[in-house]
Design a protein around this motif. Structure first.
Motif, PDB file in Angstrom:
ATOM      1  N   TYR A 213       0.840  -1.202   0.000  1.00  0.00           N
ATOM      2  CA  TYR A 213       0.000   0.000   0.000  1.00  0.00           C
ATOM      3  C   TYR A 213       0.876   1.252   0.000  1.00  0.00           C
ATOM      4  O   TYR A 213       0.617   2.211  -0.730  1.00  0.00           O
ATOM      5  CB  TYR A 213      -0.900   0.033   1.230  1.00  0.00           C
ATOM      6  N   LYS A 227      -5.438  -1.730  -4.422  1.00  0.00           N
ATOM      7  CA  LYS A 227      -6.176  -2.838  -5.012  1.00  0.00           C
ATOM      8  C   LYS A 227      -6.437  -3.924  -3.968  1.00  0.00           C
ATOM      9  O   LYS A 227      -5.664  -4.105  -3.034  1.00  0.00           O
ATOM     10  CB  LYS A 227      -5.405  -3.435  -6.185  1.00  0.00           C
ATOM     11  N   ASP A 228      -7.525  -4.657  -4.155  1.00  0.00           N
ATOM     12  CA  ASP A 228      -7.851  -5.743  -3.238  1.00  0.00           C
ATOM     13  C   ASP A 228      -6.888  -6.906  -3.445  1.00  0.00           C
ATOM     14  O   ASP A 228      -6.273  -7.056  -4.495  1.00  0.00           O
ATOM     15  CB  ASP A 228      -9.297  -6.206  -3.482  1.00  0.00           C
ATOM     16  N   GLY A 229      -6.764  -7.736  -2.423  1.00  0.00           N
ATOM     17  CA  GLY A 229      -5.934  -8.919  -2.515  1.00  0.00           C
ATOM     18  C   GLY A 229      -4.486  -8.698  -2.122  1.00  0.00           C
ATOM     19  O   GLY A 229      -3.680  -9.631  -2.150  1.00  0.00           O
ATOM     20  N   HIS A 249     -10.000  -8.402   3.130  1.00  0.00           N
ATOM     21  CA  HIS A 249     -10.727  -7.513   2.231  1.00  0.00           C
ATOM     22  C   HIS A 249     -11.020  -6.173   2.910  1.00  0.00           C
ATOM     23  O   HIS A 249     -10.885  -5.099   2.284  1.00  0.00           O
ATOM     24  CB  HIS A 249     -12.043  -8.181   1.804  1.00  0.00           C
ATOM     25  N   CYS A 251      -9.227  -4.666   5.025  1.00  0.00           N
ATOM     26  CA  CYS A 251      -8.000  -3.857   5.058  1.00  0.00           C
ATOM     27  C   CYS A 251      -7.942  -2.936   3.841  1.00  0.00           C
ATOM     28  O   CYS A 251      -7.584  -1.752   3.955  1.00  0.00           O
ATOM     29  CB  CYS A 251      -6.765  -4.756   5.084  1.00  0.00           C
ATOM     30  N   THR A 252      -8.303  -3.480   2.688  1.00  0.00           N
ATOM     31  CA  THR A 252      -8.309  -2.674   1.462  1.00  0.00           C
ATOM     32  C   THR A 252      -9.404  -1.620   1.516  1.00  0.00           C
ATOM     33  O   THR A 252      -9.172  -0.443   1.220  1.00  0.00           O
ATOM     34  CB  THR A 252      -8.524  -3.575   0.234  1.00  0.00           C
ATOM     35  N   VAL A 253     -10.591  -2.039   1.905  1.00  0.00           N
ATOM     36  CA  VAL A 253     -11.728  -1.107   1.939  1.00  0.00           C
ATOM     37  C   VAL A 253     -11.459   0.034   2.907  1.00  0.00           C
ATOM     38  O   VAL A 253     -11.696   1.219   2.590  1.00  0.00           O
ATOM     39  CB  VAL A 253     -13.021  -1.851   2.328  1.00  0.00           C
ATOM     40  N   ARG A 256      -8.814   2.477   1.579  1.00  0.00           N
ATOM     41  CA  ARG A 256      -9.389   3.366   0.562  1.00  0.00           C
ATOM     42  C   ARG A 256     -10.247   4.455   1.221  1.00  0.00           C
ATOM     43  O   ARG A 256     -10.208   5.621   0.822  1.00  0.00           O
ATOM     44  CB  ARG A 256     -10.232   2.550  -0.422  1.00  0.00           C
TER      45      ARG A 256
END
Length: 263
Positions: A213, A227-229, A249, A251-253, A256
């Motif tokens: 990230y 990006k996810d994953g 998932h 963590c990505t959301v 963002r």
């Protein structure tokens, strides 16, 4: 509750001395974790050293650094015009902790020292590359949190202040468990003098940085760069509230959303 000796310390040094002299002493800051633990008989310390009269309260700015006393409450951090001006994301984070009763008693030093995997402050400490000052030394953020409910603090060492370098910009977002209000995942994103730092709490056994990230945001500070994953589910928490994959998932959301919240 088991029997114990109660001591009220007049200063941080006095508290450290009492802690070092006790057979199995515990320090109490706001008591948000220790008191319930004692009531449930999950701990039986020989002594409880209360920091309520030991000072270490206050918020000040020294150049490009925000200094917060260890016994400063979450509510005081959230409501501080100094924090709101210097690091709005930190004020926002403090205002989302628990409920009004918790924010009125819980302290930044107590939260950091306890290092609950779902505590909010560790994300800010790590993402902002803060320095934790104690009765003995200064500890860098990346060296302070060592494991679940574990830190680099020695047995007779007490946090006195936390020094936050003021970032160029920062944001925080978390996804709360609707019942407990503890975050299932939270992300603090900061652009510091040393670059982008991203710290995640709630999803794993402790706070952790996500280099992928950080690298992506260094090239393009936009939520579209995340990006996810990227975060592996390996080692993340998995329980009735959400699987490790779900938390990965999140963590990505949340990262963002933290970027969206940057101020």
């Amino acid at each position: 509750m088991y029997e114990f000796n109660y001591q009220k310390a007049s200063s941080a040094d006095a508290a450290a001395q009492a802690l070092g002299s006790a057979e199995d002493g515990k320090v109490m800051a706001g008591g948000m974790t220790l008191i319930p633990t004692l009531k449930q008989r999950l701990a039986s310390p020989s002594d409880v050293i209360d920091l309520a009269g030991a000072g270490m309260v206050g918020i000040s700015r020294s150049g490009d650094t925000l200094v917060i006393g260890a016994m400063t409450t979450h509510g005081a951090v959230a409501g501080s015009s100094e924090v709101q001006s210097a690091i709005p994301a930190l004020a926002y984070l403090a205002g989302t902790i628990g409920d009004p009763a918790v924010r009125a008693r819980g302290t930044i030093g107590g939260s950091i020292a306890n290092n609950d995997p779902a505590a909010d402050y560790p994300s800010a400490v790590v993402a902002l590359n803060a320095t934790v000052k104690t009765t003995k030394r200064e500890i860098a953020a990346d060296d302070f949190f060592t494991g679940m409910f574990d830190t680099a603090l020695e047995e007779d060492e007490i946090i006195t202040e936390v020094h936050f370098p003021i970032p160029k910009k920062a944001g925080y977002a978390k996804f709360k468990n609707p019942a407990s209000r503890y975050p299932m995942a939270g992300s603090f994103v900061a652009e510091t003098a040393d670059g982008i730092r991203v710290a995640i709490i709630g999803a794993g056994p402790g706070v952790f940085r996500v280099k992928d990230y950080e690298d992506a945001l260094s090239s393009n500070f936009s939520k579209d760069a995340i990006k996810d994953g990227v975060v592996s589910a390996d080692g993340l928490n998995s329980d009735i509230h959400g699987s490790a994959d779900y938390r990965a998932h999140l963590c990505t959301v949340m990262t963002r959303r933290a970027i969206d919240a940057v101020g």
